[in-house]
Enzyme design. Structure first.
Site, PDB file in Angstrom:
ATOM      1  N   LYS A  97     -28.033  -4.345  -8.115  1.00 53.37           N
ATOM      2  CA  LYS A  97     -27.398  -3.325  -8.967  1.00 53.37           C
ATOM      3  C   LYS A  97     -27.874  -3.555 -10.389  1.00 53.37           C
ATOM      4  CE  LYS A  97     -24.415  -0.019  -8.160  1.00 53.37           C
ATOM      5  NZ  LYS A  97     -24.288   0.692  -6.872  1.00 53.37           N
TER       6      LYS A  97
HETATM    7  P1  NAD Z   1     -21.408  10.335 -11.647  1.00 49.58           P
HETATM    8  O1  NAD Z   1     -21.682   9.763 -12.970  1.00 49.58           O
HETATM    9  O2  NAD Z   1     -22.293  11.400 -11.109  1.00 49.58           O
HETATM   10  O3  NAD Z   1     -19.908  10.889 -11.588  1.00 49.58           O
HETATM   11  C1  NAD Z   1     -18.811  10.111 -11.933  1.00 49.58           C
HETATM   12  C2  NAD Z   1     -17.579  10.999 -11.948  1.00 49.58           C
HETATM   13  O4  NAD Z   1     -16.432  10.206 -12.224  1.00 49.58           O
HETATM   14  C3  NAD Z   1     -17.627  12.085 -13.034  1.00 49.58           C
HETATM   15  O5  NAD Z   1     -17.017  13.258 -12.534  1.00 49.58           O
HETATM   16  C4  NAD Z   1     -16.784  11.469 -14.138  1.00 49.58           C
HETATM   17  O6  NAD Z   1     -16.211  12.445 -15.001  1.00 49.58           O
HETATM   18  C5  NAD Z   1     -15.730  10.776 -13.318  1.00 49.58           C
HETATM   19  N1  NAD Z   1     -15.049   9.707 -14.057  1.00 49.58           N
HETATM   20  C6  NAD Z   1     -15.598   8.764 -14.853  1.00 49.58           C
HETATM   21  N2  NAD Z   1     -14.628   7.985 -15.373  1.00 49.58           N
HETATM   22  C7  NAD Z   1     -13.459   8.454 -14.892  1.00 49.58           C
HETATM   23  C8  NAD Z   1     -12.109   8.084 -15.069  1.00 49.58           C
HETATM   24  N3  NAD Z   1     -11.768   7.071 -15.869  1.00 49.58           N
HETATM   25  N4  NAD Z   1     -11.154   8.791 -14.391  1.00 49.58           N
HETATM   26  C9  NAD Z   1     -11.497   9.815 -13.599  1.00 49.58           C
HETATM   27  N5  NAD Z   1     -12.756  10.214 -13.394  1.00 49.58           N
HETATM   28  C10 NAD Z   1     -13.719   9.537 -14.033  1.00 49.58           C
HETATM   29  O7  NAD Z   1     -21.363   9.070 -10.642  1.00 49.58           O
HETATM   30  P2  NAD Z   1     -21.560   9.077  -9.071  1.00 49.58           P
HETATM   31  O8  NAD Z   1     -22.986   8.812  -8.782  1.00 49.58           O
HETATM   32  O9  NAD Z   1     -20.851  10.227  -8.467  1.00 49.58           O
HETATM   33  O10 NAD Z   1     -20.775   7.729  -8.687  1.00 49.58           O
HETATM   34  C11 NAD Z   1     -19.364   7.711  -8.520  1.00 49.58           C
HETATM   35  C12 NAD Z   1     -18.978   6.463  -7.751  1.00 49.58           C
HETATM   36  O11 NAD Z   1     -19.643   6.467  -6.486  1.00 49.58           O
HETATM   37  C13 NAD Z   1     -19.350   5.148  -8.407  1.00 49.58           C
HETATM   38  O12 NAD Z   1     -18.361   4.192  -8.075  1.00 49.58           O
HETATM   39  C14 NAD Z   1     -20.652   4.780  -7.729  1.00 49.58           C
HETATM   40  O13 NAD Z   1     -20.897   3.388  -7.756  1.00 49.58           O
HETATM   41  C15 NAD Z   1     -20.379   5.259  -6.327  1.00 49.58           C
HETATM   42  N6  NAD Z   1     -21.572   5.536  -5.512  1.00 49.58           N
HETATM   43  C16 NAD Z   1     -22.528   6.435  -5.925  1.00 49.58           C
HETATM   44  C17 NAD Z   1     -23.609   6.695  -5.103  1.00 49.58           C
HETATM   45  C18 NAD Z   1     -24.648   7.721  -5.459  1.00 49.58           C
HETATM   46  O14 NAD Z   1     -25.511   7.987  -4.602  1.00 49.58           O
HETATM   47  N7  NAD Z   1     -24.626   8.318  -6.613  1.00 49.58           N
HETATM   48  C19 NAD Z   1     -23.749   6.015  -3.878  1.00 49.58           C
HETATM   49  C20 NAD Z   1     -22.748   5.129  -3.481  1.00 49.58           C
HETATM   50  C21 NAD Z   1     -21.672   4.912  -4.312  1.00 49.58           C
END
Ligand code: NAD
Length: 428
Positions: free
Chosen positions: A117
């Site tokens: 990561k």
């Molecule tokens: P992103 O940046 O595209 O979206 C994050 C979302 O969370 C946004 O809508 C943001 O406004 C919201 N957010 C941020 N802080 C917040 C808070 N304090 N309260 C409420 N909402 C909040 O990120 P993503 O890629 O969708 O990732 C989201 C989660 O999924 C993370 O934990 C990431 O590690 C996990 N994840 C992502 C992927 C991927 O392929 N992108 C894969 C596996 C896991």
């Protein structure tokens, strides 16, 4: 912390999420009687890189300085793989915990990677596009000796997207002198990115909804879903759930949430966010609610898809959902997990639920290495097959060990990794 390497505390990696990750690991290691020599190696990351670097603001004379990280938890399984996060509170401990989770996740779905990561401690929403590009290119340069298509392959995570991956690919390629699409996944398709990668994590999560609902005793037709986080994972989970016949009654992002008992039009909400950058001001014919209220609606399914540590002992007792499907990494604390278990709430853990992202990233890497690209139908079919096989295998372990799905998934992942480590032995 009685175990030897961490006897003096977590030190460099000290953070709530790393503490949770080690606690989770120790519990499962004890349960399966894991060889202590192997356990000792898996508790800590193999490589942790911390860098500081400058970047120019759009006002040329102003220079900012940032912290960046890349942690490779385990190099025994093949190259390492994991996302890069841009967020104002990123730290070494958080990145180390997420790298450890990536190791288990890859092993659970059977991918030939160890976990990694990365992150930059910066609020990406406060940067202009050109600042974001300069930060990305300089961060890539700082970690360039540690990444590569056969070494460590980054991908998007919170605060990063296809464009950021495109800049990483370009920066790396400029340094080595030729195009290396396989150095990063989640790129734009024009650069060798895979079709269906963007939607993969949300889609993969929702592909498990029918089987998970069955476990929770819920009928899938018209099942109600609340989703915390409306970024890459949350929005495509919402879309897939709605397309599959579920009613998405609540969504939220950092600006707050919306509740509509009749169901939110997900495509409409996505278009709003594309225009306005967030859900702020959006009602979708319903009512504005707070982020905390998203966890407490009467939806049958709750999908935390934003940040870690949001389901805690403070709210776990009040959650009405019978099924929780984790799209985010580490959304549920150990204490909350125990409460949910006691209450009979079924939890599809992050290491299984959100593995669709790294699975299609793996497909992208394979396609880039072979210079041969698959159709969307092939990708979606293979994704579904891998997710559903992993779910079935985890279910069988849960039945044999009479345990919850998180413990069962970790048993599967940790065992696979331990077997590989024992088979490799120790150098020299
Ligand atoms: P992103 O940046 O595209 O979206 C994050 C979302 O969370 C946004 O809508 C943001 O406004 C919201 N957010 C941020 N802080 C917040 C808070 N304090 N309260 C409420 N909402 C909040 O990120 P993503 O890629 O969708 O990732 C989201 C989660 O999924 C993370 O934990 C990431 O590690 C996990 N994840 C992502 C992927 C991927 O392929 N992108 C894969 C596996 C896991």
């Amino acid at each position: 912390m009685s175990h030897s390497i961490l006897r003096g505390g977590l030190r460099e990696w000290e953070s709530p999420l790393y503490q949770e990750a080690v606690g989770q690991f120790d519990r499962v290691a004890d349960l399966i009687g894991l060889d202590e020599n192997v356990a000792e190696r898996l508790r800590v990351p193999q490589r942790s890189i911390m860098v500081t670097f400058p970047y120019r603001h759009d006002d040329y004379d102003e220079v900012g300085s940032l912290f960046g990280y890349r942690v490779q938890h385990l190099l025994s399984m093949g190259p390492t793989k994991g996302g890069i996060r841009y967020a104002p509170d990123v730290n070494l401990g958080e990145v180390a915990a997420l790298a450890m989770l990536m190791t288990w996740k890859c092993a659970i779905v059977g991918l030939p990677f160890g976990g990694a990561k990365g992150g930059v401690r910066v609020d990406p929403t406060a940067l202009s596009r050109s600042e974001l590009q300069r930060v990305t290119r300089r961060y890539t340069t700082e970690i360039i000796n540690f990444i590569g298509p056969n070494k460590d392959i980054p991908a998007p995570d919170m605060g990063t997207d296809e464009q950021v991956m495109g800049w990483i690919m370009d920066t790396y390629s400029q340094q080595v002198g030729y195009s290396v699409p396989a150095v990063v996944t989640g790129k734009p398709p024009a650069l060798g990115g895979s079709v269906a990668r963007r939607e993969a994590t949300g889609r993969g999560l929702v592909s498990l909804l029918p089987v998970a609902a069955l476990q929770a005793g819920l009928a899938t037709d018209g099942i109600t879903v609340a989703i915390h986080g409306f970024g890459n994972v949350g929005r495509y989970a919402a879309l897939a759930a709605q397309q599959g016949g579920a009613k998405v009654v609540a969504i939220s992002d950092v600006s707050g949430g919306v509740f509509n008992g009749k169901g939110i039009d997900v495509a409409d909400a996505m278009a709003w966010v594309d225009r306005n950058r967030s859900l702020e001001g959006y009602t979708g014919g319903g009512d504005r609610i707070s982020n905390e209220e998203v966890f407490l609606t009467d939806a049958e399914v709750l999908m935390p898809c934003a940040i870690g540590g949001v389901i805690t002992d403070a709210n776990a007792g009040d959650i009405n959902a019978r099924l929780i499907m984790e799209g985010a990494n580490g959304p549920t604390t150990l204490a909350a997990d125990r409460i949910l278990n006691d209450r009979g709430v079924v939890v599809v853990p992050d290491v299984l639920g959100n593995a669709g992202g790294v699975t299609v990233s793996y497909f992208e890497w394979v396609q880039d290495l072979q210079n041969y690209f698959w159709s969307e139908t092939e990708i979606v079919g293979r994704l579904r097959e891998i997710m559903s096989r992993a779910f079935d295998e985890v279910m069988s372990i849960a039945v044999v060990h009479k345990t919850d799905l998180r413990t069962a998934a970790l048993i599967k992942g940790i065992r696979r990794v331990a077997d590989a480590k024992l088979a490799r032995g120790i150098f020299p």
